[in-house]
Structure formats: C-alpha cells, structure tokens
Design a protein around this motif. Structure first.
Motif, PDB file in Angstrom:
ATOM      1  N   ALA A 191       0.827  -1.206   0.000  1.00  0.00           N
ATOM      2  CA  ALA A 191       0.000   0.000   0.000  1.00  0.00           C
ATOM      3  C   ALA A 191       0.860   1.255   0.000  1.00  0.00           C
ATOM      4  N   LEU A 192       1.962   1.229   0.728  1.00  0.00           N
ATOM      5  CA  LEU A 192       2.848   2.389   0.787  1.00  0.00           C
ATOM      6  C   LEU A 192       3.466   2.683  -0.579  1.00  0.00           C
ATOM      7  N   ILE A 193       3.930   1.636  -1.251  1.00  0.00           N
ATOM      8  CA  ILE A 193       4.526   1.814  -2.575  1.00  0.00           C
ATOM      9  C   ILE A 193       3.474   2.288  -3.573  1.00  0.00           C
ATOM     10  N   ASP A 194       2.288   1.699  -3.527  1.00  0.00           N
ATOM     11  CA  ASP A 194       1.214   2.126  -4.443  1.00  0.00           C
ATOM     12  C   ASP A 194       0.890   3.601  -4.239  1.00  0.00           C
ATOM     13  N   ARG A 195       0.863   4.035  -2.986  1.00  0.00           N
ATOM     14  CA  ARG A 195       0.547   5.436  -2.706  1.00  0.00           C
ATOM     15  C   ARG A 195       1.647   6.355  -3.219  1.00  0.00           C
ATOM     16  N   ALA A 196       2.901   5.947  -3.052  1.00  0.00           N
ATOM     17  CA  ALA A 196       4.010   6.760  -3.554  1.00  0.00           C
ATOM     18  C   ALA A 196       3.934   6.895  -5.072  1.00  0.00           C
ATOM     19  N   ARG A 197       3.548   5.825  -5.753  1.00  0.00           N
ATOM     20  CA  ARG A 197       3.419   5.897  -7.205  1.00  0.00           C
ATOM     21  C   ARG A 197       2.303   6.841  -7.622  1.00  0.00           C
ATOM     22  N   ARG A 198       1.173   6.778  -6.906  1.00  0.00           N
ATOM     23  CA  ARG A 198       0.025   7.620  -7.262  1.00  0.00           C
ATOM     24  C   ARG A 198       0.302   9.094  -7.014  1.00  0.00           C
ATOM     25  N   THR A 199       0.989   9.394  -5.924  1.00  0.00           N
ATOM     26  CA  THR A 199       1.182  10.784  -5.530  1.00  0.00           C
ATOM     27  C   THR A 199       2.481  11.377  -6.041  1.00  0.00           C
ATOM     28  N   GLY A 200       3.381  10.526  -6.562  1.00  0.00           N
ATOM     29  CA  GLY A 200       4.690  11.024  -6.969  1.00  0.00           C
ATOM     30  C   GLY A 200       5.621  11.280  -5.803  1.00  0.00           C
ATOM     31  N   GLY A 201       5.280  10.746  -4.614  1.00  0.00           N
ATOM     32  CA  GLY A 201       6.104  10.956  -3.430  1.00  0.00           C
ATOM     33  C   GLY A 201       7.257   9.974  -3.353  1.00  0.00           C
ATOM     34  N   LEU A 202       8.102  10.172  -2.344  1.00  0.00           N
ATOM     35  CA  LEU A 202       9.249   9.301  -2.108  1.00  0.00           C
ATOM     36  C   LEU A 202       9.104   8.585  -0.772  1.00  0.00           C
TER      37      LEU A 202
END
Length: 300
Positions: A100-111
């Motif tokens: 879930a953390l990786i998916d969220r980083a991909r969606r938001t462009g975060g690191l």
C-alpha cells in the motif's frame, strides 16, 4: 534485495548526513513535509524540522505502522520509516502495508525514505526484503556502518532513484566523508573481513539478547519483552504509570535506559504505553552480567 547499481550509490557522512542531504534536496524540490513514524528517534524529526520540513506522524496500531489513508498528510512529499525492524517497537512493516505504501508513492509522486538501521542483526527470522526492491524509482535506501562497526566512523550510503543522483551530489557539496575512511572500509569489505565481523557480532549480540530474556523471565516475570527478533535493543512493557519511576531507578543503579515516551511523536494519535527501551550492544562483555543484574533490580 536492494537494486544497488554503482551509479545509484552516494556515500555520505553516516545516516544523519544522508538524511540532511535528502532534506535539503526535498525542500529544494518543493516538498513541504516528510511523514515519520509515531515512534522514532527525536533527532531525526529535529533535523527535518530545522530543514524547514513538517513531520506529520504516521498512524500506528498493534500491528505496527500504517501508511495512512489517501487524505492523510503523509501522502504528500515523502515518508521516512524503518520497515524491516521498526525502531523502537521492533515490528516489521506488514506485506500488505508495504504494498500500500509503494502504491501510494506511485500515485502521488512521493518518495519513501527507507532507514535500514540494523539490517545486519537478525536472530529468529529470515531477512526481510528491502522495501527499495519493490520500486527502486520511488524508494531511497539509507544504510550505515554505525551499528555494524562504530558510530564514530560516520560512513553511510544512499541508494537513489536515477532521477535524484545529480541533485544529491550537488547537495553533498562540503559534506563528503573522508576518503581514507572510505578506502579502509572498501578494503575491509573486499577481503571478506566485514562479513566475518558481522557474523561474529551477530552471534555475540544474540547471546546477550538471550541472556536478557532469561534474566527477566527469572527475576521480573511480569515484564513482557518485545521487539527482539532483530536489532540491538528490546522493549520492556511495564505496569501502567511506572515508566519514569523505573527510568530513575535504573539511573540510580548506573544504567542509561530510555522510557518509550522519549520516542513518541508529540502529535501521534496513540495511547500512552509504559515501557523501557533497553539497548544491549553497548556494555563491554565483562560488564554485561552486572548490567543485567542492575536492570532487574530497577524493575518493579
């Protein structure tokens, strides 16, 4: 499991040196906050704050850190966490939460900033794969020799997404660790001495951990020990309302231990928990038995 092509690796002055570089880089890129864990080292939060970044706490429950909901402030900018062995609670980040953390980083462009602070020292389980291996373009892996060798060495490394390498090198200006230290460590690794040292240290620390658990079972059976599958510390759960009393008693017996409240984020939405965080890596071998005896005498 780290994707560590040499072109991705930047050697830095320990973990704090690397985190300082990343904080400057993120702020320069317009990041306003780096979410941190509800329990963690206060000086990491202070470093980020001094760099002009907010540090909203990630949710935490009895299964460990939760990445947060889509509307949580942690979804913006970046997230700093210890996924393999959460410090200080000692829980690994659950597989579904890693995803879930990786998916969220991909969606938001975060690191995601992955602190592998004690990955060499595991005892009762197989190694937990690096979060960076799930998405090397969204995760920055931070490693250090401070636990395996000595904090005074001040050597660490960032494994970066290719898009960040040039900016990280610019931010490193004037912060590069000594070349002689780097070459010495490189030789130590190339000869196999580093691996031999880590294996010997892992055995020594496992014996210390086992002695701690055995001593508490015999002399303080009401104290529950957690977070001991890896690392160099244990969390000792205490009766409600006794944490500060036990910390003072330990100091009277000559021990420097920390209450769990020391590591709690001031804005974290978690119920207070009375516990001690006890490191077992510092005392020399000849003093270990005496330290254990003093600890048991300080406990309720």
């Amino acid at each position: 499991g780290v994707h560590a092509d040499p072109d991705r690796i930047v050697v830095c002055a320990g973990f704090l040196g690397g985190l300082g570089v990343l904080a400057d880089l993120l702020r320069h890129r317009g990041t306003r906050s780096v979410a941190v864990e509800s329990y963690g080292l206060p000086h990491h939060r202070r470093l980020l704050t001094r760099a002009g970044l907010g540090t909203p706490p990630l949710p935490f429950d009895d299964r460990g850190t939760r990445p947060g909901d889509d509307d949580h402030p942690a979804t913006a900018g970046a997230v700093l966490l210890t996924p393999s062995h959460q410090f200080p609670m000692g829980l690994p980040l659950l597989p579904e939460r890693r995803t879930a953390l990786i998916d969220r980083a991909r969606r938001t462009g975060g690191l995601v900033l992955e602190d592998d602070y004690d990955g060499e020292f595991r005892y009762d389980r197989q190694p937990v794969g690096a979060l960076q291996g799930l998405d090397p373009d969204r995760v920055v892996y931070l490693g250090t020799a401070s636990k395996s060798l000595a904090p005074g060495l001040r050597l660490g490394w960032l494994v970066l997404p290719p898009s960040l390498v040039e900016d990280a090198m610019d931010a490193m200006a004037g912060r590069t660790p000594g070349v002689l230290d780097q070459l010495t460590l490189a030789e130590f690794m190339a000869r196999g001495d580093y691996d031999r040292h880590v294996r010997a240290a892992r055995l020594r620390y496992r014996r210390r951990r086992d002695a701690l658990v055995a001593a508490l079972a015999g002399r303080a059976p009401d104290v529950r020990v957690t977070g001991i599958a890896a690392g160099l510390h244990a969390v000792l759960r205490l009766p409600a309302g006794t944490e500060q009393q036990v910390v003072r008693a330990a100091a009277w017996h000559g021990l420097a231990v920390h209450g769990l409240s020391t590591f709690r984020h001031p804005d974290a939405d978690v119920a207070p928990l009375d516990a001690l965080v006890v490191g077992y890596g510092t005392p020399p071998d000849h003093a270990w038995a005496g330290a254990l005896d003093a600890l048991c005498r300080a406990l309720p």
